[in-house]
Design a protein around this motif. Sequence first.
Motif, PDB file in Angstrom:
ATOM      1  N   MET A   1      -6.200  -8.048  10.515  1.00  0.00           N
ATOM      2  CA  MET A   1      -6.118  -6.666  10.942  1.00  0.00           C
ATOM      3  C   MET A   1      -7.446  -5.999  10.644  1.00  0.00           C
ATOM      4  SD  MET A   1      -3.124  -4.054   9.966  1.00  0.00           S
ATOM      5  CE  MET A   1      -3.440  -2.353   9.770  1.00  0.00           C
ATOM      6  N   ALA A   2      -8.122  -5.530  11.677  1.00  0.00           N
ATOM      7  CA  ALA A   2      -9.455  -4.966  11.534  1.00  0.00           C
ATOM      8  C   ALA A   2      -9.422  -3.568  10.930  1.00  0.00           C
ATOM      9  CB  ALA A   2     -10.154  -4.942  12.881  1.00  0.00           C
ATOM     10  N   ASP A   3      -8.359  -2.819  11.174  1.00  0.00           N
ATOM     11  CA  ASP A   3      -8.276  -1.433  10.709  1.00  0.00           C
ATOM     12  C   ASP A   3      -7.744  -1.394   9.281  1.00  0.00           C
ATOM     13  OD1 ASP A   3      -8.140   1.267  10.436  1.00  0.00           O
ATOM     14  OD2 ASP A   3      -6.517   1.563  11.872  1.00  0.00           O
ATOM     15  N   THR A   4      -8.650  -1.190   8.338  1.00  0.00           N
ATOM     16  CA  THR A   4      -8.227  -1.111   6.939  1.00  0.00           C
ATOM     17  C   THR A   4      -8.416   0.291   6.391  1.00  0.00           C
ATOM     18  OG1 THR A   4     -10.421  -1.826   6.211  1.00  0.00           O
ATOM     19  CG2 THR A   4      -8.709  -3.536   6.470  1.00  0.00           C
ATOM     20  N   GLY A   5      -8.692   1.264   7.283  1.00  0.00           N
ATOM     21  CA  GLY A   5      -8.887   2.646   6.871  1.00  0.00           C
ATOM     22  C   GLY A   5      -7.580   3.335   6.554  1.00  0.00           C
ATOM     23  N   GLU A   6      -7.662   4.634   6.373  1.00  0.00           N
ATOM     24  CA  GLU A   6      -6.507   5.452   5.999  1.00  0.00           C
ATOM     25  C   GLU A   6      -5.398   5.373   7.037  1.00  0.00           C
ATOM     26  OE1 GLU A   6      -4.203   7.734   3.602  1.00  0.00           O
ATOM     27  OE2 GLU A   6      -6.154   6.892   3.140  1.00  0.00           O
ATOM     28  N   ALA A   9      -3.521   2.137   6.623  1.00  0.00           N
ATOM     29  CA  ALA A   9      -2.777   2.142   5.370  1.00  0.00           C
ATOM     30  C   ALA A   9      -1.523   2.995   5.486  1.00  0.00           C
ATOM     31  CB  ALA A   9      -3.660   2.647   4.226  1.00  0.00           C
ATOM     32  N   GLU A  10      -1.632   4.133   6.156  1.00  0.00           N
ATOM     33  CA  GLU A  10      -0.460   5.002   6.338  1.00  0.00           C
ATOM     34  C   GLU A  10       0.600   4.316   7.183  1.00  0.00           C
ATOM     35  OE1 GLU A  10       0.622   7.957   5.127  1.00  0.00           O
ATOM     36  OE2 GLU A  10      -1.046   7.678   3.743  1.00  0.00           O
ATOM     37  N   ARG A  11       0.169   3.636   8.219  1.00  0.00           N
ATOM     38  CA  ARG A  11       1.129   2.941   9.084  1.00  0.00           C
ATOM     39  C   ARG A  11       1.818   1.821   8.316  1.00  0.00           C
ATOM     40  NH1 ARG A  11       0.513   0.190  14.954  1.00  0.00           N
ATOM     41  NH2 ARG A  11       2.709   0.429  15.483  1.00  0.00           N
ATOM     42  N   LEU A  12       1.045   1.076   7.535  1.00  0.00           N
ATOM     43  CA  LEU A  12       1.607   0.006   6.714  1.00  0.00           C
ATOM     44  C   LEU A  12       2.614   0.575   5.723  1.00  0.00           C
ATOM     45  CD1 LEU A  12       1.742  -2.902   5.719  1.00  0.00           C
ATOM     46  CD2 LEU A  12      -0.274  -2.426   4.310  1.00  0.00           C
ATOM     47  N   VAL A  19      11.446  -0.480   5.678  1.00  0.00           N
ATOM     48  CA  VAL A  19      12.120  -1.701   5.224  1.00  0.00           C
ATOM     49  C   VAL A  19      12.876  -1.426   3.932  1.00  0.00           C
ATOM     50  CG1 VAL A  19      11.740  -4.026   4.311  1.00  0.00           C
ATOM     51  CG2 VAL A  19      10.554  -3.299   6.393  1.00  0.00           C
ATOM     52  N   GLU A  20      12.261  -0.704   3.024  1.00  0.00           N
ATOM     53  CA  GLU A  20      12.935  -0.384   1.757  1.00  0.00           C
ATOM     54  C   GLU A  20      14.207   0.426   1.997  1.00  0.00           C
ATOM     55  OE1 GLU A  20       9.109  -0.322  -1.289  1.00  0.00           O
ATOM     56  OE2 GLU A  20       9.678   1.530  -0.240  1.00  0.00           O
ATOM     57  N   ARG A  21      14.154   1.407   2.894  1.00  0.00           N
ATOM     58  CA  ARG A  21      15.355   2.204   3.198  1.00  0.00           C
ATOM     59  C   ARG A  21      16.440   1.329   3.822  1.00  0.00           C
ATOM     60  NH1 ARG A  21      11.460   5.933   4.758  1.00  0.00           N
ATOM     61  NH2 ARG A  21      11.713   5.395   6.968  1.00  0.00           N
ATOM     62  N   LEU A  22      16.045   0.447   4.726  1.00  0.00           N
ATOM     63  CA  LEU A  22      17.022  -0.434   5.367  1.00  0.00           C
ATOM     64  C   LEU A  22      17.647  -1.391   4.361  1.00  0.00           C
ATOM     65  CD1 LEU A  22      15.150  -1.150   8.691  1.00  0.00           C
ATOM     66  CD2 LEU A  22      17.273   0.150   8.420  1.00  0.00           C
ATOM     67  N   GLU A  23      16.838  -1.906   3.430  1.00  0.00           N
ATOM     68  CA  GLU A  23      17.393  -2.783   2.395  1.00  0.00           C
ATOM     69  C   GLU A  23      18.376  -2.025   1.508  1.00  0.00           C
ATOM     70  OE1 GLU A  23      14.005  -4.549   0.459  1.00  0.00           O
ATOM     71  OE2 GLU A  23      13.918  -6.167   1.939  1.00  0.00           O
TER      72      GLU A  23
END
Length: 80
Positions: A1-6, A9-12, A19-23
Amino acid sequence: MADTGEIGAERLRSFIERVERLEEDRSNLNADIREVYSEAKSAGYDARTMRQIVRLRKLEPNERQEQEHLLEVYRNAVGI
């Protein structure tokens, strides 16, 4: 993934939080299912058999028939 900016990071972080909410939801649903089986057991039903019925109902009719046939073949093979 080339985009390591803010923005990346926000999307990640958003994906991870979803995922945490679904779990957590899954955990709550599993607790609810256990409660239903417990209620059924208290009412005199066999939870293990109920689980088998639920599992069978998820199958397509032809899959269910095939599974029941194989079970019968295996029962006959071992003499039960």
